[in-house]
Enzyme design. Structure first.
Site, PDB file in Angstrom:
ATOM      1  N   THR A  32       0.856  -1.187   0.000  1.00 62.31           N
ATOM      2  CA  THR A  32       0.000   0.000   0.000  1.00 62.31           C
ATOM      3  C   THR A  32       0.895   1.241   0.000  1.00 62.31           C
ATOM      4  O   THR A  32       1.769   1.375   0.849  1.00 62.31           O
ATOM      5  CB  THR A  32      -0.905  -0.045   1.247  1.00 62.31           C
ATOM      6  OG1 THR A  32      -1.843  -1.112   1.059  1.00 62.31           O
ATOM      7  CG2 THR A  32      -1.643   1.267   1.473  1.00 62.31           C
ATOM      8  N   HIS A 180      -7.156 -10.952  -0.754  1.00 55.91           N
ATOM      9  CA  HIS A 180      -6.441 -10.563   0.472  1.00 55.91           C
ATOM     10  C   HIS A 180      -7.145 -11.158   1.697  1.00 55.91           C
ATOM     11  O   HIS A 180      -8.117 -10.610   2.193  1.00 55.91           O
ATOM     12  CB  HIS A 180      -6.407  -9.041   0.568  1.00 55.91           C
ATOM     13  CG  HIS A 180      -5.435  -8.496   1.578  1.00 55.91           C
ATOM     14  ND1 HIS A 180      -4.806  -9.273   2.515  1.00 55.91           N
ATOM     15  CD2 HIS A 180      -4.972  -7.231   1.783  1.00 55.91           C
ATOM     16  CE1 HIS A 180      -4.004  -8.506   3.253  1.00 55.91           C
ATOM     17  NE2 HIS A 180      -4.087  -7.269   2.833  1.00 55.91           N
ATOM     18  N   ASN A 183      -3.555 -10.181   7.277  1.00 59.24           N
ATOM     19  CA  ASN A 183      -3.237  -8.891   7.924  1.00 59.24           C
ATOM     20  C   ASN A 183      -4.380  -8.223   8.690  1.00 59.24           C
ATOM     21  O   ASN A 183      -4.397  -7.006   8.844  1.00 59.24           O
ATOM     22  CB  ASN A 183      -2.664  -7.905   6.895  1.00 59.24           C
ATOM     23  CG  ASN A 183      -1.375  -8.396   6.281  1.00 59.24           C
ATOM     24  OD1 ASN A 183      -0.951  -9.514   6.569  1.00 59.24           O
ATOM     25  ND2 ASN A 183      -0.749  -7.601   5.438  1.00 59.24           N
ATOM     26  N   TYR A 185      -7.568  -7.786   7.970  1.00 58.85           N
ATOM     27  CA  TYR A 185      -8.674  -7.150   7.246  1.00 58.85           C
ATOM     28  C   TYR A 185      -9.888  -8.102   7.228  1.00 58.85           C
ATOM     29  O   TYR A 185      -9.873  -9.136   7.882  1.00 58.85           O
ATOM     30  CB  TYR A 185      -8.201  -6.689   5.856  1.00 58.85           C
ATOM     31  CG  TYR A 185      -7.123  -5.633   6.006  1.00 58.85           C
ATOM     32  CD1 TYR A 185      -7.449  -4.362   6.496  1.00 58.85           C
ATOM     33  CD2 TYR A 185      -5.788  -5.913   5.762  1.00 58.85           C
ATOM     34  CE1 TYR A 185      -6.468  -3.397   6.712  1.00 58.85           C
ATOM     35  CE2 TYR A 185      -4.794  -4.951   5.968  1.00 58.85           C
ATOM     36  CZ  TYR A 185      -5.146  -3.695   6.447  1.00 58.85           C
ATOM     37  OH  TYR A 185      -4.183  -2.744   6.672  1.00 58.85           O
ATOM     38  N   ASN A 240      -3.452  -5.376  12.920  1.00 58.65           N
ATOM     39  CA  ASN A 240      -4.738  -4.688  13.054  1.00 58.65           C
ATOM     40  C   ASN A 240      -5.590  -5.275  14.179  1.00 58.65           C
ATOM     41  O   ASN A 240      -6.795  -5.472  14.035  1.00 58.65           O
ATOM     42  CB  ASN A 240      -5.493  -4.712  11.719  1.00 58.65           C
ATOM     43  CG  ASN A 240      -4.849  -3.783  10.707  1.00 58.65           C
ATOM     44  OD1 ASN A 240      -4.594  -2.615  11.008  1.00 58.65           O
ATOM     45  ND2 ASN A 240      -4.557  -4.296   9.518  1.00 58.65           N
TER      46      ASN A 240
HETATM   47  C1  LIG Z   1       4.545   0.215   3.031  1.00 59.03           C
HETATM   48  C2  LIG Z   1       3.932  -1.144   3.195  1.00 59.03           C
HETATM   49  C3  LIG Z   1       2.671  -1.381   2.677  1.00 59.03           C
HETATM   50  C4  LIG Z   1       2.086  -2.655   2.757  1.00 59.03           C
HETATM   51  N1  LIG Z   1       0.883  -2.890   2.158  1.00 59.03           N
HETATM   52  C5  LIG Z   1       0.389  -4.154   2.093  1.00 59.03           C
HETATM   53  C6  LIG Z   1      -0.785  -4.441   1.333  1.00 59.03           C
HETATM   54  O1  LIG Z   1      -1.376  -3.562   0.679  1.00 59.03           O
HETATM   55  N2  LIG Z   1      -1.222  -5.724   1.337  1.00 59.03           N
HETATM   56  C7  LIG Z   1      -0.595  -6.725   2.025  1.00 59.03           C
HETATM   57  O2  LIG Z   1      -1.040  -7.869   1.986  1.00 59.03           O
HETATM   58  N3  LIG Z   1       0.540  -6.473   2.732  1.00 59.03           N
HETATM   59  C8  LIG Z   1       1.047  -5.228   2.763  1.00 59.03           C
HETATM   60  N4  LIG Z   1       2.234  -4.988   3.423  1.00 59.03           N
HETATM   61  C9  LIG Z   1       3.014  -6.124   3.934  1.00 59.03           C
HETATM   62  C10 LIG Z   1       4.047  -6.552   2.863  1.00 59.03           C
HETATM   63  O3  LIG Z   1       3.402  -7.191   1.773  1.00 59.03           O
HETATM   64  C11 LIG Z   1       5.095  -7.524   3.443  1.00 59.03           C
HETATM   65  O4  LIG Z   1       4.420  -8.585   4.044  1.00 59.03           O
HETATM   66  C12 LIG Z   1       6.013  -6.856   4.458  1.00 59.03           C
HETATM   67  O5  LIG Z   1       6.566  -5.655   3.947  1.00 59.03           O
HETATM   68  C13 LIG Z   1       7.173  -7.794   4.881  1.00 59.03           C
HETATM   69  O6  LIG Z   1       7.972  -8.125   3.754  1.00 59.03           O
HETATM   70  P1  LIG Z   1       9.421  -7.440   3.550  1.00 59.03           P
HETATM   71  O7  LIG Z   1      10.228  -7.766   4.797  1.00 59.03           O
HETATM   72  O8  LIG Z   1      10.011  -8.108   2.331  1.00 59.03           O
HETATM   73  O9  LIG Z   1       9.217  -5.976   3.376  1.00 59.03           O
HETATM   74  C14 LIG Z   1       2.787  -3.716   3.405  1.00 59.03           C
HETATM   75  C15 LIG Z   1       4.058  -3.439   3.971  1.00 59.03           C
HETATM   76  C16 LIG Z   1       4.625  -2.189   3.864  1.00 59.03           C
HETATM   77  C17 LIG Z   1       6.011  -1.965   4.414  1.00 59.03           C
END
Ligand SMILES: Cc1cc2nc3c(=O)[nH]c(=O)nc-3n(C[C@H](O)[C@H](O)[C@H](O)COP(=O)(O)O)c2cc1C
Length: 364
Positions: A32, A180, A183, A185, A240
């Site tokens: 996001t 989705h 997380n 939701y 959440n």
């Molecule tokens: C800025 C940001 C936005 C995110 N938005 C979403 C999202 O829209 N949907 C989702 O399932 N996870 C979302 N996440 C979780 C990421 O998909 C991911 O699980 C998380 O960043 C851990 O992976 P990484 O260590 O490779 O960053 C978001 C994480 C971050 C940092």
């Protein structure tokens, strides 16, 4: 930081499942970024952002509203439920395809994480139990409110929105849809025994709590075909305000109910050392995508091992893709990775979004 993927790395083997055909196995996580219009229409900036990241093989987009009332957790998140939004997604799909990439849109309903101050915010949930947290709206941070428990008669409409938004995704030329279910939701709120205290057929037993998710998977598959559908789950993730006490049986029910459906993939956000992963992994009958999660900065040696030993078929990387549009090129060359700037994750504009250089633009 640098890390080198050698030519024989398991992460550099092609991946084929359903409509997904990629030359490597380091896919981009749903992220996001709050750069859509306030009415959920994607912007040119988003087209450029995704175009730059087409080398991810498979991009999973930021979470995207399945209906006009499915969002309202954050400002400027995109939707895919009207013609104007669909037209803009078509531009994004074309830009990614022109660069040789593939793109699935992650569709969501935020449920109780919505706030009435935000556009489209209609806090509904399996039960009228508020999440402990804050929404970030036009008037600053505000505590989340107690949601309205959905009537049983409203549930077909929620399911149908996932179906119709999936149809729009395919009509826009996107390659597929990720449901989705993670997380904290709405779908996760149904799965959780803490958030779902319903007494109808959508609450109570693990099978009942998994029911809406199973119905959504089946509806989306029926609409666009299993080869274009994936689902993201985060069993036990305390996001959440979630705090499930029986994440294993409810996810088992779900995975068993969809075991015969040849989905493009099942995607988990979970720490690889979590015993829940070892318990649930044998239930997954289709290619398995693993995101190791917030606790561990993606450690590429560990990701290679997870694919080498068959724990996962491909890995999902989030923050490194924010700051390295050409992440896999950099890993192949052992080039320096750019660190992501957290301050611009959710800030408007191009800064920290489309201005991270690729090796090509950096050296030009
Ligand atoms: C800025 C940001 C936005 C995110 N938005 C979403 C999202 O829209 N949907 C989702 O399932 N996870 C979302 N996440 C979780 C990421 O998909 C991911 O699980 C998380 O960043 C851990 O992976 P990484 O260590 O490779 O960053 C978001 C994480 C971050 C940092």
């Amino acid at each position: 930081m640098t890390y080198t993927l050698n030519d024989d790395s398991p992460l550099l083997k092609p991946f084929d499942s359903g409509v997904i055909h990629t030359p490597h196995r380091v896919f981009m996580a749903p992220l996001t970024r709050l750069r859509a219009e306030s009415d959920g229409t994607p912007t040119d900036l988003q087209t450029e952002y995704y175009r730059q990241r087409a080398g991810a093989g498979l991009i999973i987009t930021e979470a995207t509203q399945s209906s006009a009332s499915a969002g309202g957790a954050y400002m400027n998140t995109p939707g895919i439920h009207n013609d104007a939004q669909q037209a803009k997604w078509a531009e994004i799909a074309e830009a990614v395809h022109n660069e040789g990439g593939q793109i699935f849109v992650q569709t969501w309903h935020v449920g109780r994480v919505a706030h009435p101050d935000l556009p489209g915010g209609d806090p509904v949930a399996p039960s009228a139990i508020a999440a402990d947290g804050k929404a970030h709206g036009p008037n600053g941070s505000v505590p989340l409110v107690t949601p309205r428990a959905l009537e049983t008669s409203e549930i077909p409409g929620i399911v149908d929105a996932f179906r119709t938004s999936a149809r729009r995704a395919i009509d826009a030329g996107l390659d597929g849809v990720e449901i989705h279910g993670a997380n904290g939701y709405l779908l996760h709120q149904f799965l959780g025994d803490d958030t779902n205290q319903r007494t109808d057929e959508y609450g109570g037993s693990p099978a009942n709590r998994a029911r809406i998710v199973i119905e959504i998977v089946k509806a989306v598959v029926d609409e666009i075909g299993a080869d274009k559908v994936g689902i993201r789950l985060s069993p036990g993730h305390k996001a959440n305000g979630m705090n499930e006490s029986d994440t294993v049986p409810v996810h088992q029910e779900l995975l068993r109910a969809i075991a015969d459906i040849p989905l493009a993939y099942v995607h988990f956000l979970i720490e690889p050392t979590d015993p829940v992963l070892a318990t649930l992994r044998p239930e997954i009958t289709v290619p398995f995508l693993l995101n190791t999660g917030f606790a561990i900065e993606s450690d590429f040696a560990q990701l290679e091992k997870l694919v080498a030993d068959g724990t996962a078929d491909a890995v999902i990387v989030g923050r490194w893709y924010i700051s390295n549009p050409d992440l896999v090129e950099r890993l192949k060359k052992g080039a320096e990775l750019t660190e992501p700037n957290q301050a611009t994750f959710y800030a408007p504009g191009a800064e920290g979004y489309t201005d991270y250089p690729s090796l090509e633009t950096q050296n030009a």
